[in-house]
Write a protein that holds these residues in place. Structure first.
Motif, PDB file in Angstrom:
ATOM      1  N   THR A  34       0.819  -1.207   0.000  1.00 15.69           N
ATOM      2  CA  THR A  34       0.000   0.000   0.000  1.00 15.69           C
ATOM      3  C   THR A  34       0.853   1.256   0.000  1.00 15.69           C
ATOM      4  OG1 THR A  34      -1.903  -1.057   1.032  1.00 15.69           O
ATOM      5  CG2 THR A  34      -1.696   1.315   1.340  1.00 15.69           C
ATOM      6  N   MET A  35       1.949   1.257   0.747  1.00 16.53           N
ATOM      7  CA  MET A  35       2.811   2.436   0.764  1.00 16.53           C
ATOM      8  C   MET A  35       3.309   2.755  -0.649  1.00 16.53           C
ATOM      9  SD  MET A  35       6.398   3.227   2.743  1.00 16.53           S
ATOM     10  CE  MET A  35       7.335   2.194   1.618  1.00 16.53           C
ATOM     11  N   ARG A  36       3.749   1.734  -1.375  1.00 17.07           N
ATOM     12  CA  ARG A  36       4.227   1.966  -2.747  1.00 17.07           C
ATOM     13  C   ARG A  36       3.073   2.373  -3.667  1.00 17.07           C
ATOM     14  NH1 ARG A  36       7.189  -2.564  -1.128  1.00 17.07           N
ATOM     15  NH2 ARG A  36       5.794  -4.002  -2.225  1.00 17.07           N
ATOM     16  N   ASP A  37       1.918   1.746  -3.480  1.00 21.19           N
ATOM     17  CA  ASP A  37       0.755   2.079  -4.315  1.00 21.19           C
ATOM     18  C   ASP A  37       0.312   3.524  -4.119  1.00 21.19           C
ATOM     19  OD1 ASP A  37       0.656  -0.396  -5.468  1.00 21.19           O
ATOM     20  OD2 ASP A  37      -1.128  -1.093  -4.400  1.00 21.19           O
ATOM     21  N   ASN A  38       0.483   4.050  -2.914  1.00 25.29           N
ATOM     22  CA  ASN A  38       0.072   5.432  -2.661  1.00 25.29           C
ATOM     23  C   ASN A  38       0.702   6.393  -3.654  1.00 25.29           C
ATOM     24  OD1 ASN A  38      -1.738   5.239  -0.529  1.00 25.29           O
ATOM     25  ND2 ASN A  38      -0.212   5.608   1.063  1.00 25.29           N
ATOM     26  N   MET A  39       1.958   6.174  -3.977  1.00 23.15           N
ATOM     27  CA  MET A  39       2.637   7.042  -4.929  1.00 23.15           C
ATOM     28  C   MET A  39       2.371   6.604  -6.369  1.00 23.15           C
ATOM     29  SD  MET A  39       6.173   7.548  -2.777  1.00 23.15           S
ATOM     30  CE  MET A  39       6.107   5.883  -2.141  1.00 23.15           C
ATOM     31  N   ALA A  40       2.413   5.303  -6.621  1.00 23.71           N
ATOM     32  CA  ALA A  40       2.249   4.813  -7.997  1.00 23.71           C
ATOM     33  C   ALA A  40       0.876   5.135  -8.555  1.00 23.71           C
ATOM     34  CB  ALA A  40       2.490   3.304  -8.029  1.00 23.71           C
ATOM     35  N   ALA A  41      -0.148   5.152  -7.704  1.00 30.98           N
ATOM     36  CA  ALA A  41      -1.509   5.387  -8.185  1.00 30.98           C
ATOM     37  C   ALA A  41      -1.675   6.780  -8.784  1.00 30.98           C
ATOM     38  CB  ALA A  41      -2.509   5.173  -7.056  1.00 30.98           C
ATOM     39  N   PHE A  42      -0.958   7.757  -8.248  1.00 26.86           N
ATOM     40  CA  PHE A  42      -1.036   9.099  -8.821  1.00 26.86           C
ATOM     41  C   PHE A  42      -0.545   9.108 -10.267  1.00 26.86           C
ATOM     42  CE2 PHE A  42      -1.269  10.668  -4.419  1.00 26.86           C
ATOM     43  CZ  PHE A  42      -2.192  11.697  -4.562  1.00 26.86           C
ATOM     44  N   ARG A 274     -21.744  16.986   1.600  1.00 28.42           N
ATOM     45  CA  ARG A 274     -22.291  17.280   2.930  1.00 28.42           C
ATOM     46  C   ARG A 274     -21.204  17.529   3.976  1.00 28.42           C
ATOM     47  NH1 ARG A 274     -26.474  12.309   2.853  1.00 28.42           N
ATOM     48  NH2 ARG A 274     -24.696  11.444   1.661  1.00 28.42           N
ATOM     49  N   MET A 275     -19.967  17.260   3.645  1.00 21.84           N
ATOM     50  CA  MET A 275     -18.842  17.596   4.526  1.00 21.84           C
ATOM     51  C   MET A 275     -17.593  17.700   3.666  1.00 21.84           C
ATOM     52  SD  MET A 275     -17.915  13.980   6.420  1.00 21.84           S
ATOM     53  CE  MET A 275     -19.588  13.701   6.997  1.00 21.84           C
ATOM     54  N   GLU A 276     -16.552  18.311   4.219  1.00 23.49           N
ATOM     55  CA  GLU A 276     -15.299  18.414   3.492  1.00 23.49           C
ATOM     56  C   GLU A 276     -14.560  17.089   3.540  1.00 23.49           C
ATOM     57  OE1 GLU A 276     -14.535  23.211   4.131  1.00 23.49           O
ATOM     58  OE2 GLU A 276     -13.146  21.770   5.037  1.00 23.49           O
ATOM     59  N   VAL A 277     -13.868  16.788   2.434  1.00 29.53           N
ATOM     60  CA  VAL A 277     -13.071  15.571   2.324  1.00 29.53           C
ATOM     61  C   VAL A 277     -11.631  15.972   2.018  1.00 29.53           C
ATOM     62  CG1 VAL A 277     -12.728  13.395   1.087  1.00 29.53           C
ATOM     63  CG2 VAL A 277     -15.054  14.231   1.519  1.00 29.53           C
ATOM     64  N   TYR A 278     -10.703  15.390   2.739  1.00 29.57           N
ATOM     65  CA  TYR A 278      -9.278  15.657   2.558  1.00 29.57           C
ATOM     66  C   TYR A 278      -8.564  14.346   2.223  1.00 29.57           C
ATOM     67  CZ  TYR A 278     -11.244  19.146   5.752  1.00 29.57           C
ATOM     68  OH  TYR A 278     -12.068  20.064   6.355  1.00 29.57           O
ATOM     69  N   LEU A 279      -7.269  14.438   1.921  1.00 25.79           N
ATOM     70  CA  LEU A 279      -6.511  13.245   1.550  1.00 25.79           C
ATOM     71  C   LEU A 279      -5.091  13.348   2.070  1.00 25.79           C
ATOM     72  CD1 LEU A 279      -6.333  11.187  -1.642  1.00 25.79           C
ATOM     73  CD2 LEU A 279      -4.276  12.478  -1.039  1.00 25.79           C
ATOM     74  N   ASP A 280      -4.548  12.220   2.543  1.00 23.28           N
ATOM     75  CA  ASP A 280      -3.104  12.115   2.715  1.00 23.28           C
ATOM     76  C   ASP A 280      -2.631  10.781   2.147  1.00 23.28           C
ATOM     77  OD1 ASP A 280      -3.095   9.985   4.653  1.00 23.28           O
ATOM     78  OD2 ASP A 280      -3.113  11.383   6.320  1.00 23.28           O
ATOM     79  N   GLY A 281      -1.323  10.731   1.859  1.00 22.35           N
ATOM     80  CA  GLY A 281      -0.745   9.490   1.354  1.00 22.35           C
ATOM     81  C   GLY A 281      -0.277   9.578  -0.081  1.00 22.35           C
ATOM     82  N   GLY A 282       1.037   9.622  -0.272  1.00 19.54           N
ATOM     83  CA  GLY A 282       1.614   9.510  -1.608  1.00 19.54           C
ATOM     84  C   GLY A 282       1.832  10.799  -2.359  1.00 19.54           C
ATOM     85  N   VAL A 283       1.442  11.937  -1.806  1.00 27.19           N
ATOM     86  CA  VAL A 283       1.610  13.216  -2.511  1.00 27.19           C
ATOM     87  C   VAL A 283       3.090  13.609  -2.486  1.00 27.19           C
ATOM     88  CG1 VAL A 283       1.069  15.669  -2.493  1.00 27.19           C
ATOM     89  CG2 VAL A 283      -0.727  13.991  -1.991  1.00 27.19           C
ATOM     90  N   ARG A 284       3.649  13.811  -3.670  1.00 31.00           N
ATOM     91  CA  ARG A 284       5.059  14.168  -3.777  1.00 31.00           C
ATOM     92  C   ARG A 284       5.313  15.336  -4.727  1.00 31.00           C
ATOM     93  NH1 ARG A 284       4.633  11.515   0.014  1.00 31.00           N
ATOM     94  NH2 ARG A 284       5.743   9.602   0.638  1.00 31.00           N
ATOM     95  N   THR A 285       4.311  15.712  -5.533  1.00 28.42           N
ATOM     96  CA  THR A 285       4.493  16.783  -6.516  1.00 28.42           C
ATOM     97  C   THR A 285       3.251  17.674  -6.572  1.00 28.42           C
ATOM     98  OG1 THR A 285       3.508  15.592  -8.394  1.00 28.42           O
ATOM     99  CG2 THR A 285       5.860  15.218  -7.978  1.00 28.42           C
ATOM    100  N   GLY A 286       3.425  18.841  -7.195  1.00 33.11           N
ATOM    101  CA  GLY A 286       2.293  19.731  -7.402  1.00 33.11           C
ATOM    102  C   GLY A 286       1.210  19.105  -8.248  1.00 33.11           C
ATOM    103  N   ASN A 287       1.606  18.307  -9.241  1.00 32.31           N
ATOM    104  CA  ASN A 287       0.611  17.595 -10.042  1.00 32.31           C
ATOM    105  C   ASN A 287      -0.239  16.667  -9.174  1.00 32.31           C
ATOM    106  OD1 ASN A 287       1.345  18.772 -12.462  1.00 32.31           O
ATOM    107  ND2 ASN A 287       2.436  16.976 -13.254  1.00 32.31           N
ATOM    108  N   ASP A 288       0.385  16.016  -8.194  1.00 33.36           N
ATOM    109  CA  ASP A 288      -0.365  15.144  -7.297  1.00 33.36           C
ATOM    110  C   ASP A 288      -1.441  15.932  -6.553  1.00 33.36           C
ATOM    111  OD1 ASP A 288       1.314  13.059  -8.053  1.00 33.36           O
ATOM    112  OD2 ASP A 288       2.532  13.147  -6.233  1.00 33.36           O
ATOM    113  N   VAL A 289      -1.078  17.121  -6.082  1.00 35.35           N
ATOM    114  CA  VAL A 289      -2.050  17.955  -5.371  1.00 35.35           C
ATOM    115  C   VAL A 289      -3.217  18.295  -6.298  1.00 35.35           C
ATOM    116  CG1 VAL A 289      -2.415  20.115  -4.122  1.00 35.35           C
ATOM    117  CG2 VAL A 289      -0.212  18.936  -3.945  1.00 35.35           C
TER     118      VAL A 289
END
Length: 354
Positions: A34-42, A274-289
């Protein structure tokens, strides 16, 4: 050689830290899939830029829970910042304040909450609660954070037990055993009254039925961190919490769950605004954001890269990491034709066939 991207900080931090400390920061559960997938999925998501727009002025500012931030790039809760830098979370808080972003302070901070607040008095702070077996201790932590001016309570839901982190076991690392309760309790007397083993345990009994109890203790908005499915997102709506942080704990808890970015759309669809949703995991570049926001995230939170910056240059390193990512994100917005956060939408992306 200048550090020009987040992975530059990663490489330098690895050289600076002792192996056991580096393994703790970078560690993943089980096989680390999962740790590797977090970055690869982007990287399976492609951008669809729109050109011939006037992008001479690009505004990265937004809000979370009604509070203004300079960019949708904030700091996730991670433990034991003193591993990376002597001033630990105090340096992190100062950097967040300077960058104009939110910092979620961990239950397992290595500095007192008072010192963290005093170091960055005007910074936007949320408090992460890792629910403990002692309910009175949970009450103390929540009320203490609220009294100190933290603006939201982020409850980690994915830690009924600690995931199996193989490198920590090989290194025989037991940082939790060294936690001093006086770091987070009100006084040394209170610390003495609570067994030191309490913070080394998680609360496997914590469930949806306890959410109303948490809500009764505080006026702070409650964010549930660790939701990955439609079903749990719908339950979060039913329980009237104020936000979801889509997260798999950086791949440190249950291995072989979806990458955070792959789970995001499912959660956003279930919430239906109905509520705000945020994300963490795998973000490494501006494109990811940009990709995360296009899929419905209000903001992303950075974990390991903050510790890389802290290791390399302390407060200034964290500032540099945040500013590099903010500038990359501004460039990504400019090159895709987005002049404001409001113009980022699902039409900007496509799934790659790679």
């Amino acid at each position: 050689m200048p550090l020009v991207c987040l992975t530059d900080f990663q490489a330098q931090a690895r050289e600076r830290l002792p192996k056991a400390s580096w393994d703790f920061i970078e560690g993943a559960a089980d096989e680390g899939i999962t740790m590797r997938d977090n970055m690869a999925a982007f990287k399976k998501i492609r951008l669809r830029p729109r050109y011939l727009k006037d992008v001479s002025q690009v505004d990265t500012g937004t809000t979370i829970q009604g509070e203004a931030i300079s960019a949708p790039i904030c700091i996730a809760p991670t433990a034991f910042h003193c591993i990376a830098w002597p001033d630990g979370e105090m340096s992190t808080a100062r950097a967040a304040q300077a960058a104009g972003v939110c910092y979620i302070t961990s239950t397992y901070a290595s500095c007192t909450l008072e010192d963290i607040v005093a170091s960055a008095p005007s910074g936007l702070r949320w408090f992460q609660l890792l629910v403990q077996p002692d309910w009175q201790l949970n009450k103390q932590l929540i009320q203490r954070a609220e009294s100190l001016g933290f603006k939201a309570l982020v409850v980690s839901v994915d830690v009924p037990v600690i995931g199996k982190r193989r490198d920590d076991l090989r290194n025989q690392i037991d940082l939790k055993a060294n936690i001093k309760l006086c770091k987070i309790l009100q006084s040394p007397d209170e610390a003495k009254a609570v067994p030191s083993s309490l913070l080394a345990a998680m609360n496997a009994f914590f469930c949806w039925d306890h959410i109303p109890w948490l809500q009764s203790l505080t006026r702070l908005p409650i964010i549930l961190k660790g939701i990955l499915t439609r079903e749990d997102a719908e339950l979060a709506v039913k329980h009237n919490v104020q936000g979801i942080l889509v997260s798999n704990h950086g791949g440190r808890q249950l291995d072989e769950v979806p990458a955070s970015i792959d789970a995001l759309a499912e959660v956003v669809a279930a919430v239906q605004g109905r509520m705000e949703v945020y994300l963490d995991g795998g973000v490494r570049t501006g494109n990811d954001v940009l990709k995360a926001l296009a899929l419905g995230a209000k903001c992303i939170f950075l974990g390991r890269p903050i510790l890389w910056g802290l290791t390399c240059k302390g407060e200034k390193g964290v500032e540099e990491v945040l500013n590099i990512l903010k500038e990359e994100f501004r460039t990504s917005m400019t090159l895709t034709g987005c002049r404001s956060i409001a113009e980022i939408n699902r039409d900007l992306i496509q799934l790659s066939r790679l």
